[in-house]
Design a protein around this motif. Structure first.
Motif, PDB file in Angstrom:
ATOM      1  N   SER A 115       0.858  -1.186   0.000  1.00 45.29           N
ATOM      2  CA  SER A 115       0.000   0.000   0.000  1.00 45.29           C
ATOM      3  C   SER A 115       0.893   1.234   0.000  1.00 45.29           C
ATOM      4  O   SER A 115       2.068   1.169   0.337  1.00 45.29           O
ATOM      5  CB  SER A 115      -0.916   0.000   1.227  1.00 45.29           C
ATOM      6  OG  SER A 115      -0.162  -0.023   2.413  1.00 45.29           O
ATOM      7  N   LYS A 116       0.305   2.339  -0.375  1.00 48.57           N
ATOM      8  CA  LYS A 116       1.070   3.580  -0.519  1.00 48.57           C
ATOM      9  C   LYS A 116       0.454   4.660   0.361  1.00 48.57           C
ATOM     10  O   LYS A 116      -0.765   4.840   0.385  1.00 48.57           O
ATOM     11  CB  LYS A 116       1.057   4.027  -1.979  1.00 48.57           C
ATOM     12  CG  LYS A 116       2.029   5.135  -2.301  1.00 48.57           C
ATOM     13  CD  LYS A 116       1.958   5.548  -3.755  1.00 48.57           C
ATOM     14  CE  LYS A 116       2.807   4.610  -4.562  1.00 48.57           C
ATOM     15  NZ  LYS A 116       2.977   5.070  -5.959  1.00 48.57           N
ATOM     16  N   LYS A 117       1.319   5.378   1.076  1.00 48.33           N
ATOM     17  CA  LYS A 117       0.881   6.519   1.878  1.00 48.33           C
ATOM     18  C   LYS A 117       1.905   7.632   1.693  1.00 48.33           C
ATOM     19  O   LYS A 117       3.092   7.436   1.985  1.00 48.33           O
ATOM     20  CB  LYS A 117       0.792   6.141   3.360  1.00 48.33           C
ATOM     21  CG  LYS A 117       0.373   7.296   4.247  1.00 48.33           C
ATOM     22  CD  LYS A 117       0.361   6.880   5.703  1.00 48.33           C
ATOM     23  CE  LYS A 117       0.006   8.064   6.575  1.00 48.33           C
ATOM     24  NZ  LYS A 117       0.143   7.742   7.994  1.00 48.33           N
ATOM     25  N   GLN A 118       1.458   8.762   1.182  1.00 46.92           N
ATOM     26  CA  GLN A 118       2.311   9.929   0.953  1.00 46.92           C
ATOM     27  C   GLN A 118       3.587   9.549   0.199  1.00 46.92           C
ATOM     28  O   GLN A 118       4.695   9.804   0.654  1.00 46.92           O
ATOM     29  CB  GLN A 118       2.653  10.598   2.281  1.00 46.92           C
ATOM     30  CG  GLN A 118       1.435  11.122   3.003  1.00 46.92           C
ATOM     31  CD  GLN A 118       1.757  11.643   4.381  1.00 46.92           C
ATOM     32  OE1 GLN A 118       2.859  11.482   4.882  1.00 46.92           O
ATOM     33  NE2 GLN A 118       0.780  12.266   5.001  1.00 46.92           N
ATOM     34  N   MET A 173      -0.728  -8.530  -3.641  1.00 44.86           N
ATOM     35  CA  MET A 173      -1.664  -7.571  -4.242  1.00 44.86           C
ATOM     36  C   MET A 173      -1.494  -6.194  -3.641  1.00 44.86           C
ATOM     37  O   MET A 173      -1.033  -6.045  -2.516  1.00 44.86           O
ATOM     38  CB  MET A 173      -3.108  -8.059  -4.109  1.00 44.86           C
ATOM     39  CG  MET A 173      -3.603  -8.224  -2.709  1.00 44.86           C
ATOM     40  SD  MET A 173      -5.355  -8.676  -2.538  1.00 44.86           S
ATOM     41  CE  MET A 173      -5.721  -9.590  -3.945  1.00 44.86           C
ATOM     42  N   ASP A 174      -1.871  -5.198  -4.433  1.00 46.04           N
ATOM     43  CA  ASP A 174      -1.876  -3.810  -3.989  1.00 46.04           C
ATOM     44  C   ASP A 174      -3.246  -3.485  -3.416  1.00 46.04           C
ATOM     45  O   ASP A 174      -4.269  -3.855  -4.002  1.00 46.04           O
ATOM     46  CB  ASP A 174      -1.600  -2.860  -5.154  1.00 46.04           C
ATOM     47  CG  ASP A 174      -0.203  -3.014  -5.717  1.00 46.04           C
ATOM     48  OD1 ASP A 174       0.702  -3.392  -4.956  1.00 46.04           O
ATOM     49  OD2 ASP A 174      -0.013  -2.755  -6.918  1.00 46.04           O
ATOM     50  N   ILE A 175      -3.255  -2.810  -2.278  1.00 44.17           N
ATOM     51  CA  ILE A 175      -4.506  -2.375  -1.654  1.00 44.17           C
ATOM     52  C   ILE A 175      -4.327  -0.924  -1.209  1.00 44.17           C
ATOM     53  O   ILE A 175      -3.215  -0.396  -1.197  1.00 44.17           O
ATOM     54  CB  ILE A 175      -4.897  -3.268  -0.448  1.00 44.17           C
ATOM     55  CG1 ILE A 175      -3.799  -3.261   0.622  1.00 44.17           C
ATOM     56  CG2 ILE A 175      -5.223  -4.681  -0.904  1.00 44.17           C
ATOM     57  CD1 ILE A 175      -4.178  -3.967   1.909  1.00 44.17           C
ATOM     58  N   LYS A 176      -5.432  -0.301  -0.813  1.00 43.06           N
ATOM     59  CA  LYS A 176      -5.365   1.051  -0.259  1.00 43.06           C
ATOM     60  C   LYS A 176      -4.739   0.995   1.128  1.00 43.06           C
ATOM     61  O   LYS A 176      -4.872   0.005   1.844  1.00 43.06           O
ATOM     62  CB  LYS A 176      -6.764   1.656  -0.147  1.00 43.06           C
ATOM     63  CG  LYS A 176      -7.413   1.942  -1.472  1.00 43.06           C
ATOM     64  CD  LYS A 176      -8.779   2.558  -1.258  1.00 43.06           C
ATOM     65  CE  LYS A 176      -9.469   2.798  -2.582  1.00 43.06           C
ATOM     66  NZ  LYS A 176     -10.803   3.374  -2.401  1.00 43.06           N
ATOM     67  N   HIS A 177      -4.094   2.068   1.509  1.00 43.34           N
ATOM     68  CA  HIS A 177      -3.493   2.173   2.840  1.00 43.34           C
ATOM     69  C   HIS A 177      -4.604   2.359   3.872  1.00 43.34           C
ATOM     70  O   HIS A 177      -5.629   2.988   3.590  1.00 43.34           O
ATOM     71  CB  HIS A 177      -2.525   3.358   2.868  1.00 43.34           C
ATOM     72  CG  HIS A 177      -1.604   3.341   4.035  1.00 43.34           C
ATOM     73  ND1 HIS A 177      -1.964   3.826   5.266  1.00 43.34           N
ATOM     74  CD2 HIS A 177      -0.335   2.877   4.156  1.00 43.34           C
ATOM     75  CE1 HIS A 177      -0.957   3.678   6.103  1.00 43.34           C
ATOM     76  NE2 HIS A 177       0.049   3.101   5.443  1.00 43.34           N
TER      77      HIS A 177
END
Length: 128
Positions: A37-40, A96-100
């Motif tokens: 997940s990605k944050k900032q 898998m990619d998910i929201k943070h």
């Protein structure tokens, strides 16, 4: 069937605990997961194992170490430890990619979102 995340911490001890849970319950493992997940503009990994219910219990636990592993090069020791454990158990993790989780007001909503994704992709069983 109740499907619930059980959150462990994000430190080395917690990763080792998750790996030991996998070893002890190797016959119960349904799947293993590596979420990113990605944050900032920074990326993080979460790792998890889903266990099949015991006997006729109606509980499907998913143990997770949430967003504590930064996505850097070389691969962080915590992630490589998880990979080594899964290799030892002959389990290929689903990545898998998910929201943070910071994108959600409540962590409960975040876990409902992830369970929904896992069900839609048939990675965990549907509700019965």
């Amino acid at each position: 069937m109740i499907q619930r995340f059980i959150e462990l911490g994000e430190g080395y001890g917690d990763i080792f605990e998750l790996c030991e849970l996998a070893r002890v319950n190797k016959n119960r493992i349904h799947r293993a997961f590596i979420f990113s997940s990605k944050k900032q503009e920074k990326e993080y990994y979460s790792i998890a194992i889903a266990l099949n219910p015991i006997n006729k219990a109606n509980f499907f636990p998913i143990y997770i170490c949430l967003e504590g592993i930064p996505k850097i090069t070389p691969v962080p020791q915590r992630l490589s430890t998880f990979h080594e454990t899964l290799k030892e158990l002959k389990i290929v993790p689903v990545q898998m990619d998910i929201k943070h989780s910071a994108n959600f007001v409540d962590k409960g909503l975040f876990y409902q979102y992830v369970i929904g994704i896992l069900r839609l992709n048939h990675f965990i069983p549907p509700l019965q």
